[in-house]
Design an enzyme around this catalytic site. Structure first.
Site, PDB file in Angstrom:
ATOM      1  N   ASN A 154       5.782   6.443  -1.806  1.00 49.27           N
ATOM      2  CA  ASN A 154       6.220   6.624  -0.569  1.00 49.27           C
ATOM      3  C   ASN A 154       7.740   6.315   0.021  1.00 49.27           C
ATOM      4  OD1 ASN A 154       5.123   4.029  -0.160  1.00 49.27           O
ATOM      5  ND2 ASN A 154       4.665   4.291   2.049  1.00 49.27           N
ATOM      6  N   CYS A 286       3.035   2.262   4.992  1.00 54.46           N
ATOM      7  CA  CYS A 286       2.042   1.549   5.131  1.00 54.46           C
ATOM      8  C   CYS A 286       1.961   0.884   6.677  1.00 54.46           C
ATOM      9  CB  CYS A 286       2.359   0.444   4.059  1.00 54.46           C
ATOM     10  SG  CYS A 286       3.576  -0.259   4.289  1.00 54.46           S
TER      11      CYS A 286
END
Ligand code: NAD
Length: 484
Positions: A154, A286
């Site tokens: 990510n 996250c």
């Protein structure tokens, strides 16, 4: 059609092919095109890289001064800055994230990470504990040896640099495995280490799958410390492999983070903050705030403004500077995210915004796009509201009072971060202290000071990174007691 680039591992200062000759496809999430072939490295490649790192640790790296190591990190930062546009383009193409995000956040932050840890180690000090008239204790901080660093897709270079910089600063050498889905900027980082004249073997990159290359690094007997960022389920496996060998272990895992909006908040600011927290990087951070808890008194007003703002977000070509949301990492991941949208409906939710695929030009037809999605009317305990989706899907829930807000916020297995919106200072302190998360932002989200402890509680991980916490993780503190 240009043919895909063939990537190499970086071992002992050389760009080398995988020894068994296997490759994986690296797919651009926005188009579905294969843009590179990634080494499917095996244990043999890992053995060579760890041996190179071990040799470089023995000499010269563990003999260098902290000033020399800091200079190398600063040199890496300078090249990242110089190559910012090119690196941002690589990162955007590899991940599907908007170019604007890559060029203003991911790449500058990677340079900042190297520069920050150069400064941190230059100014580092150790403790002394004096036993009056009896003895002097002082702490020696020694590098561990070879550090195995495994990172997700990510925030590829952002998170890799967050581990590489402190590991090297403390005198360790590194074998890094980036996600097999986003190998491009780690390859560029290897070129940068070669360009700045890093001693061969100090920084090594092994590409490949987690099950094969990742586990071989984590389980290798000459890897002394493992720093892992990724999913909670993978983290369990990593812990199971690393713990029996008593390796130092840092686990930065998943999250299902609450954004808590009290009635006394500045609602316009809270809406903007919640939109950013919900959808940055297509919700694939996250720290994303995917559960928005709103005090009943202002829930209708908040929901109306939030839904309007989300509906107006621009989803599209990551290469367009005006794009706010790009593609998800892969078609498989989109399937997972869409599965949660279907589940939300089954669980009784109402799709208040998004929920489908955006209509985009033909060139993006093979891309993994999903509209930013808002779900209302769900029970806060249902699966959609408690499991990590890691995509552009947020759920809205309301609460009566502070006690209920805390009950909902803490009622999940995760404990990474929270964002609290209130103008009441006493409440801000009280709620922050009662939240079961490693980090709390008040009237903000993802406002980062690189010195502070970063990490999660519960299923969100073990250990802290950032500032001296990283320097401590990547070193062994040893006490020397001298009797007077
Ligand atoms: P993932 O767990 O699937 O993969 C992460 C890395 O681990 C990849 O490099 C992968 O190849 C490797 N890996 C997979 N299986 C392995 C194994 N058995 N042994 C060793 N390595 C293995 O995660 P992902 O899908 O790449 O990333 C998304 C997840 O990462 C989300 O859950 C997100 O919350 C989490 N994340 C956490 C943080 C944090 O700081 N807490 C930051 C970013 C992402």
């Amino acid at each position: 059609m240009t043919s895909p680039r063939i990537l190499t591992n970086f071992v002992a200062g050389e760009h080398v092919p995988p020894r068994m000759g296997g490759y994986l496809d690296d797919v651009a999430p926005a188009t579905g095109a294969v843009i590179a072939r990634v080494p499917a490295s095996t244990e043999e490649d890992v053995d060579t890289a760890v041996a190179a790192a071990k040799g470089a640790f023995a000499y010269p790296w563990s003999h260098t001064s902290s000033a020399e190591r800091a200079d190398l990190l600063d040199a890496v930062a300078a090249v990242i800055d110089r190559r910012c546009d090119e690196l941002a383009e690589l990162e955007s193409r590899d991940t599907g994230k908007p170019i604007k995000l890559a060029s203003t956040v991911d790449i500058p932050r990677a340079a900042a990470n190297f520069r920050f840890f150069a400064g941190a180690v230059r100014h580092d000090a150790t403790d002394a504990h004096v036993m009056d008239g009896v003895a002097l204790n002082y702490t020696l901080r020694k590098p561990l040896g070879v550090a195995g660093l495994v990172t997700p897709w990510n925030l590829p270079i952002y998170l890799l640099s967050w581990k590489v910089a402190p590991a090297l600063a403390m005198g360790n050498t590194v074998v890094a495995k980036p996600s097999e889905m986003t190998p491009l900027t780690a390859t560029a980082l290897a070129e940068i280490f070669a360009e700045v004249g890093a001693p061969p073997g100090v920084f090594n990159v092994i590409h490949g799958t987690g099950a094969e290359a990742g586990e071989a690094i984590i389980g290798h007997e000459d890897v002394a410390a493992v720093s892992f960022t990724g999913g909670t389920k993978t983290g369990k496996r990593v812990a199971a492999v690393a713990a029996p060998a008593f390796k130092k272990l840092s686990l930065e895992l998943g999250g299902k983070n609450p954004t808590i909006v009290f009635a006394d908040a500045d609602i316009d600011e809270a809406v903007e903050g919640a939109v950013r927290a919900g959808f940055l990087n297509q919700g694939q951070v996250c720290l994303c705030g995917s559960r928005i808890l709103i005090e009943k008194k202002v829930a209708a007003r908040f929901e109306e403004a939030f839904v309007a703002r989300v509906t107006a977000m621009r989803v599209g070509d990551p290469a367009d500077p005006a794009t706010e949301l790009g593609a998800l990492i892969s078609l498989a991941h989109r399937e997972k995210v869409e599965g949660y949208i279907a589940l939300a409906k089954e669980e009784g939710g109402t799709i208040a915004a998004g929920g489908g695929r955006p209509s985009l030009p033909d060139a993006l037809a093979g891309g993994a796009f999903v509209e930013p999605t808002v779900v209302t009317g769900l029970a806060p305990t249902c699966r959609t509201a408690t499991e990590e989706i890691f995509g552009p899907v947020v759920t809205l829930h309301s609460f009566e009072d502070e006690a209920e807000a805390l009950e909902l916020a803490n009622g999940v297995r995760y404990g990474l971060c929270a964002s609290v919106w209130t103008q009441n200072l006493a409440r801000a302190h009280r709620v922050s202290a009662a939240l079961e998360t490693g980090m709390v932002w008040v009237n903000s989200w993802l406002l980062r000071d690189l010195r502070v402890p970063f990490g999660g509680m519960k299923d969100s991980g073990v250990g802290r990174e950032g500032g001296r916490y990283s320097l401590e993780f990547f070193s062994e503190s040893r006490n020397v007691c001298i009797k007077m």
